[in-house]
Design a protein around this motif. Structure first.
Motif, PDB file in Angstrom:
ATOM      1  N   ALA A 773       0.745  -1.021   0.089  1.00 21.65           N
ATOM      2  CA  ALA A 773       0.025  -0.084  -0.058  1.00 21.65           C
ATOM      3  C   ALA A 773       0.786   1.379   0.132  1.00 21.65           C
ATOM      4  CB  ALA A 773      -1.022  -0.013   1.212  1.00 21.65           C
ATOM      5  N   THR A 774       0.500   2.363  -0.880  1.00 25.49           N
ATOM      6  CA  THR A 774       1.243   3.687  -0.789  1.00 25.49           C
ATOM      7  C   THR A 774       0.163   4.842  -0.402  1.00 25.49           C
ATOM      8  OG1 THR A 774       2.514   2.439  -2.268  1.00 25.49           O
ATOM      9  CG2 THR A 774       2.647   5.003  -2.328  1.00 25.49           C
ATOM     10  N   VAL A 775       0.473   5.578   0.341  1.00 25.59           N
ATOM     11  CA  VAL A 775      -0.231   6.845   0.327  1.00 25.59           C
ATOM     12  C   VAL A 775       0.538   8.162  -0.210  1.00 25.59           C
ATOM     13  CG1 VAL A 775      -1.393   8.322   1.927  1.00 25.59           C
ATOM     14  CG2 VAL A 775      -1.292   5.723   2.251  1.00 25.59           C
ATOM     15  N   ILE A 776      -0.255   8.781  -1.101  1.00 24.37           N
ATOM     16  CA  ILE A 776       0.603   9.639  -1.857  1.00 24.37           C
ATOM     17  C   ILE A 776       0.073  11.080  -1.626  1.00 24.37           C
ATOM     18  CG2 ILE A 776       1.334   8.172  -3.743  1.00 24.37           C
ATOM     19  CD1 ILE A 776      -0.738   9.116  -5.371  1.00 24.37           C
ATOM     20  N   GLN A 777       0.893  12.026  -1.968  1.00 22.87           N
ATOM     21  CA  GLN A 777       0.261  13.594  -1.662  1.00 22.87           C
ATOM     22  C   GLN A 777      -0.062  14.093  -3.263  1.00 22.87           C
ATOM     23  OE1 GLN A 777       3.323  15.980   0.002  1.00 22.87           O
ATOM     24  NE2 GLN A 777       1.818  17.739   0.113  1.00 22.87           N
ATOM     25  N   GLY A 778      -1.277  14.678  -3.339  1.00 25.95           N
ATOM     26  CA  GLY A 778      -1.657  15.123  -4.426  1.00 25.95           C
ATOM     27  C   GLY A 778      -2.537  14.067  -5.288  1.00 25.95           C
ATOM     28  N   HIS A 779      -2.883  14.616  -6.636  1.00 25.36           N
ATOM     29  CA  HIS A 779      -3.844  13.764  -7.469  1.00 25.36           C
ATOM     30  C   HIS A 779      -3.264  14.137  -8.862  1.00 25.36           C
ATOM     31  CE1 HIS A 779      -6.456  16.947  -8.177  1.00 25.36           C
ATOM     32  NE2 HIS A 779      -6.170  17.269  -6.545  1.00 25.36           N
ATOM     33  N   LEU A 780      -3.773  13.392 -10.083  1.00 25.12           N
ATOM     34  CA  LEU A 780      -3.896  13.837 -11.333  1.00 25.12           C
ATOM     35  C   LEU A 780      -4.719  15.130 -11.262  1.00 25.12           C
ATOM     36  CD1 LEU A 780      -4.545  10.486 -13.177  1.00 25.12           C
ATOM     37  CD2 LEU A 780      -2.231  11.630 -12.809  1.00 25.12           C
ATOM     38  N   VAL A 781      -4.138  15.999 -12.206  1.00 26.40           N
ATOM     39  CA  VAL A 781      -4.874  17.315 -12.479  1.00 26.40           C
ATOM     40  C   VAL A 781      -5.046  17.509 -14.123  1.00 26.40           C
ATOM     41  CG1 VAL A 781      -4.085  18.254 -10.270  1.00 26.40           C
ATOM     42  CG2 VAL A 781      -2.669  18.629 -12.653  1.00 26.40           C
ATOM     43  N   ILE A 782      -6.129  18.203 -14.404  1.00 27.53           N
ATOM     44  CA  ILE A 782      -6.224  18.713 -15.724  1.00 27.53           C
ATOM     45  C   ILE A 782      -5.444  19.921 -15.784  1.00 27.53           C
ATOM     46  CG2 ILE A 782      -7.881  19.624 -17.358  1.00 27.53           C
ATOM     47  CD1 ILE A 782     -10.133  18.166 -15.834  1.00 27.53           C
ATOM     48  N   ASN A 783      -4.163  19.880 -16.576  1.00 23.87           N
ATOM     49  CA  ASN A 783      -3.247  20.914 -16.597  1.00 23.87           C
ATOM     50  C   ASN A 783      -3.289  21.844 -17.666  1.00 23.87           C
ATOM     51  OD1 ASN A 783      -0.698  21.336 -14.901  1.00 23.87           O
ATOM     52  ND2 ASN A 783       0.381  20.854 -16.910  1.00 23.87           N
ATOM     53  N   GLU A 784      -3.768  21.581 -18.791  1.00 28.86           N
ATOM     54  CA  GLU A 784      -4.066  22.428 -19.924  1.00 28.86           C
ATOM     55  C   GLU A 784      -5.091  22.168 -20.767  1.00 28.86           C
ATOM     56  OE1 GLU A 784      -1.137  24.783 -23.207  1.00 28.86           O
ATOM     57  OE2 GLU A 784      -0.364  23.130 -22.303  1.00 28.86           O
ATOM     58  N   VAL A 785      -5.914  23.170 -21.124  1.00 29.21           N
ATOM     59  CA  VAL A 785      -7.096  23.021 -22.130  1.00 29.21           C
ATOM     60  C   VAL A 785      -7.081  23.901 -23.093  1.00 29.21           C
ATOM     61  CG1 VAL A 785      -9.632  22.784 -22.119  1.00 29.21           C
ATOM     62  CG2 VAL A 785      -8.373  22.029 -20.159  1.00 29.21           C
TER      63      VAL A 785
END
Length: 957
Positions: A773-785
């Protein structure tokens, strides 16, 4: 071919000259022997180089015209048609250039060739007026257009040519004219060519000035054929003739007849007249039976000049070739060819003598020449024929049908008609229907099912094996009549690989089973064909109706009504509407679960879910499904009945030997379904078999649902599974309970408040399973549109960025696009095919043209161009469909605060305060997060507009 044809002809008329006088011979072939008499008033014979007197007399008697092409004939054969002979016989002669390779460049040159040939080789037989008529009226008459063109008459099309008559008068002004002598040419009243002054005076637009042999002219190519003069000249680069010429055109074939080699006793000649050979036919005048008329011996003349009556005067110059010594012959009156005293123009039977002009049905055709004198069929209509005769190949060519009923219609293609039981002439179902091709037909507009119609005239022909009609016109007599009762036939009688007697007849097949839903493509088909097959022999097609829903394999139809239609080697059944397909017993759909267990003992439902047989729909009658097991240690009944009104039934299974595994098979018709059943009891120990997800990746502080599964369902009283974690990654309950008969249970994992790594463990009596198990900081983002661009939006894209420190599996991630006008999804893009996204890595989702601009090594996913909505407002969301979580979102050009996304329910796409930015369609630009991955959950703070677009690269402000 000419020699062989005439030898056959000569053998046919060996009984003597009298056969010609009584018109008994058939040109070239016997109709009784399978030939077809082509001598018809509407026919024109082109060239006719090898014909003799009897041929021309027969042509005259049938009003068959001759199209004379002297230049082409001479270039190809060194000889031409015996036009003087034809004219004396009464044949109407017109001029034609034949084709550009051996013919004249235009009709003026063909007329001048004919004029030269007439003067040099025919002793001036034709007058100037005769020649002029060949190029004008006679040509129009040869194609039955004399009522529209060919003369200067009221109501005609106004195709007019005017010639300079200042030097040459009357018809000679036309016959001897050069290009510069053509003063004006009009087509349909519109100026095409002429003297500069005349064209200018008539104010014709789009005309080009040109010099024609010193004479100023204008040519109106732009108006006539839609191209400029320069374009036309450039397109003629490699052609045989120049567009304009002075004098004689270069490369023009000669009008000088010559043949250097003798064949079957034919004459060798140069075509040059001399003191001893006035007509230049290679035969000295002292031996020539037409010394001043060109009549060399041809290969089919068998070594002698034709002289039918043996009076020493050749047929080519004999005014009466069947009466020896006659100095005159009764002339053939082309205005009264049948000699009944009625002029052709007013004769209701111009080819059949009928002085009384009786016309019983008043259709304009006299009884003497009307094949159906009691049924009105004014020209161009024909007498009605029988569908039976047409479909059996007894009649071809021009036909007509009266009072037939429409049974089907194909928009833009045609309709199907049939003889109905009770109709006059009904002879049974076989051969009683036929397809009528009629392009641009509007079903339920031009014709509808139940219409009674006349089809008159039409042409019977065979198209890819199907005998059908091509209609020129039809008329509706009545509407709304009940259709013929379908003929009930077997599936093999309605199908097959050859057209049969039921083609185009309304039929019905009953109690048929779908045996293929993807039959092999036949010639002319493309995948998917939209066809299915029943009973292994009959294809059901979609020409008239697209069957929906498309049937599953094994579906049984109580009946299918339709019309057999033959094409590309297969006869298909064509249903016309949903009502033509009556579903019977539903198909066997599933046997589920695919894997299940049964406690040993008496027959009982399986666990954790009962093994169930399911049909595709509710049964209309009791349905039997047959069962079998491949292992006697697991027993199932041989048959289970699904009662009418139900769609499924539970299978009771008996376990005999603990641990035994069996494949259970359910069968209905040709369809089988399988499932696996394992027999168990309390002697088999329970252990943890799986813990999911494996591996576990989540974000700090989040809650994740996990599932623990056993090797077999829990026994009586259920079982408790111990849970624990390592590495301070988060917390789980101390245990989770799996109830009796169940094989799994869920529990919640709560991630730690900081990033961490460790394991989650599940065990029974110390025998367990652990997953990383891994607990990470942050998440995927929509970065440019980039959703709007100057002009056509062809380079739109969305860029996803992994700003975390871990590799993220994209399985289950989707991009969801929302239309703000109705708050509905209009596009969903599955990101799973990409696989994973590494820390700091970009994923660009766009069309192929955009992805070609992305730096190499960047993850990409292609989708269609021009699909993004341009705002007011619209939005895009990044969704984890496994956890049903809204990962990130952007609402642009307004706020989307309540949209329903599958799996999430109603959500808002606005993070904090909505961004006021707009992607300006006047310049190239995009929305960006800056720096990459910045996400404060406030759209106003997070999003910027930039004119430096960087798909797959770090954002630039």
């Amino acid at each position: 071919a000419e020699v062989a044809g005439y030898e056959a002809f000569q053998a046919h008329v060996a009984e003597g000259v009298s056969s010609f006088a009584t018109n008994e011979f058939v040109c070239m072939s016997e109709e009784a022997g399978g030939g077809e008499d082509l001598l018809e008033p509407q026919s024109s014979f082109v060239q006719a180089v090898g014909m003799n007197v009897p041929h021309y007399l027969s042509m005259a008697s049938e009003q068959t015209a001759l199209v004379w092409s002297p230049r082409s004939n001479i270039a190809l054969y060194g000889d031409t048609a015996r036009v003087g002979m034809a004219h004396r016989a009464g044949v109407q002669i017109s001029l034609g250039t034949d084709w550009i390779v051996t013919g004249s460049v235009n009709m003026l040159r063909e007329l001048q060739c004919a004029d030269s040939f007439n003067a040099t080789y025919l002793n001036g037989y034709f007058s100037d007026r005769d020649l002029w008529l060949m190029a004008t009226y006679n040509g129009a008459a040869a194609v039955s257009m004399e009522d529209r063109i060919g003369s200067l008459s009221a109501g005609h099309v106004a195709d007019i040519s005017i010639y300079d008559g200042s030097v040459r008068a009357d018809y000679r002004a036309v016959i001897a004219a050069r290009l510069e002598d053509v003063a004006l040419v009009m087509r349909g009243g519109e100026v095409v060519y002429g003297d500069d002054s005349l064209v200018s005076a008539l104010a014709t637009p789009s005309c080009d000035a040109l010099d024609v042999c010193g004479s100023p002219k204008q040519l109106c190519t732009q108006q006539e054929i839609g191209v400029t003069l320069s374009d036309l000249e450039s397109s003629l680069g490699g052609t045989m003739y120049p567009m304009l010429y002075c004098g004689d055109p270069d490369n023009e074939p000669s009008c000088l007849p010559e043949r250097p080699v003798s064949v079957n006793g034919s004459t060798v000649y140069t075509g040059v007249p001399g003191a001893l050979d006035e007509d230049g036919d290679g035969i000295p005048d002292s031996e020539d039976n037409c010394p001043d008329v060109f009549n060399p011996i041809r290969p089919m003349d068998n070594g002698v000049q034709p002289d039918r009556d043996g009076d020493g005067i050749g047929d080519d110059c004999d005014v009466c070739p069947f009466e020896p010594g006659a100095t005159q012959c009764a002339p053939v009156d082309l205005n009264d060819i049948d000699a009944d005293g009625i002029p052709k123009a007013s004769d209701n039977c111009p080819d059949v003598s009928n002085a009384d002009q009786t016309d019983s049905d008043g259709d304009g055709r006299g009884d003497a020449c009307d094949a159906c004198p009691s049924i009105a069929n004014p020209y161009p209509q024909r007498c009605p024929n029988s569908i039976y005769d047409i479909k059996q190949g007894l009649i071809s060519g021009q036909v007509a049908l009266n009072n037939v009923i429409v049974t089907a219609c194909i928009p833009g293609k045609g309709f199907i008609v049939q003889v109905k039981e009770g109709d006059v002439g009904y002879e049974g179902a076989d051969y009683s229907g036929i397809f009528v091709y009629y392009q641009f037909i509007a079903c339920d507009g031009d014709v509808a099912l139940g219409d009674r119609i006349n089809v008159n005239p039409a042409t019977a022909q065979t198209f890819y094996g199907q005998i059908q009609l091509v209609a020129s016109t039809f008329s509706v007599l009545s509407s709304g009549e009940a259709l013929p009762e379908p003929v009930v036939v077997s599936s093999d009688a309605a199908g097959g690989t050859v057209a049969n007697s039921l083609e185009a007849v309304l039929v019905r097949v009953e109690n048929v089973e779908v045996t293929s839903i993807d039959p092999p493509l036949s010639a002319g088909d493309t995948a998917p064909s939209g066809e299915f097959e029943v009973d292994g022999v009959l294809r059901v097609d979609n020409l008239l109706y697209e069957v929906a829903p498309f049937p599953a394999l094994g579906v049984i139809y109580e009946s299918i009504t339709g019309i057999p239609y033959y094409s590309f080697g297969v006869q298909r059944l064509e249903p016309r509407a949903a009502a033509d397909l009556v579903t019977g017993v539903s198909v066997l759909s599933t046997l589920e679960p695919a894997m299940t267990y049964v406690e040993c003992g008496s027959p009982q439902p399986t666990i954790p879910a009962p093994l169930t047989v399911t049909l595709s729909e509710v049964a209309t009658m009791d349905v039997s499904v047959f069962l079998s097991s491949d292992n006697p240690a697991v027993v199932v009944p041989s048959e289970i009945v699904i009662p009418a009104g139900f769609s499924s039934a539970v299978v009771n299974v008996q376990g005999v030997v603990p641990g035994a595994t069996a494949t259970i098979t359910a069968t209905r018709g040709i369809v089988t379904r399988t499932a696996v059943v394992v027999a168990i009891d309390d002697t088999i120990p329970r252990s943890v078999a799986a813990l999911e997800p494996d591996p576990l990746t989540t974000t700090i502080g989040s809650e994740k649902v996990m599932t623990v599964s056993l090797n077999i369902p829990a026994g009586p009283g259920g079982i408790s599974v111990s849970l624990s974690t390592t590495g301070s990654i988060g917390t789980v309950p101390s245990s989770v309970f799996i109830p009796e008969g169940e094989i799994s249970a869920e529990f919640s994992f709560t991630a730690a408040a900081t990033a961490a790594a460790g394991t989650v463990e599940a065990s029974i009596a110390g025998d367990g399973v652990s997953v990383p198990a891994t607990v990470i900081q942050g998440h995927l983002v929509i970065n440019e549109v980039d959703y709007d661009q100057p002009g056509t939006d062809t380079l739109e894209f969305v860029e996803i960025y992994n700003g975390t420190s871990s590799v993220i599996d994209l399985s289950g991630y989707t991009l969801v696009f929302v239309n703000g006008s109705n708050n509905l999804e209009y596009l969903t893009v599955d990101l799973s095919p990409v696989g994973t996204l590494s820390p700091g890595q970009f994923l660009v989702v766009g069309n192929a043209a955009l992805l070609a601009l992305v730096p190499g090594g960047t993850s990409t996913l292609e989708f269609g161009a021009g699909l993004f909505q341009n705002g007011s407002p619209d939005g895009v969301a990044l969704v984890d469909t496994v956890e049903n979580v809204l990962v990130d979102a952007l609402s642009y050009e307004g706020s989307i605060t309540a949209t329903t996304i599958t799996g999430l329910g109603v959500v808002s796409l606005v993070e904090g305060t909505p961004t006021p930015l707009v992607d300006n369609s006047l310049t190239e630009g995009s929305f960006i997060r800056y720096p990459d991955g910045t996400d404060t959950d406030d759209a106003t703070s997070d999003w910027y507009y930039t004119t430096t677009v960087t798909p797959g690269s770090p954002n630039v402000l």
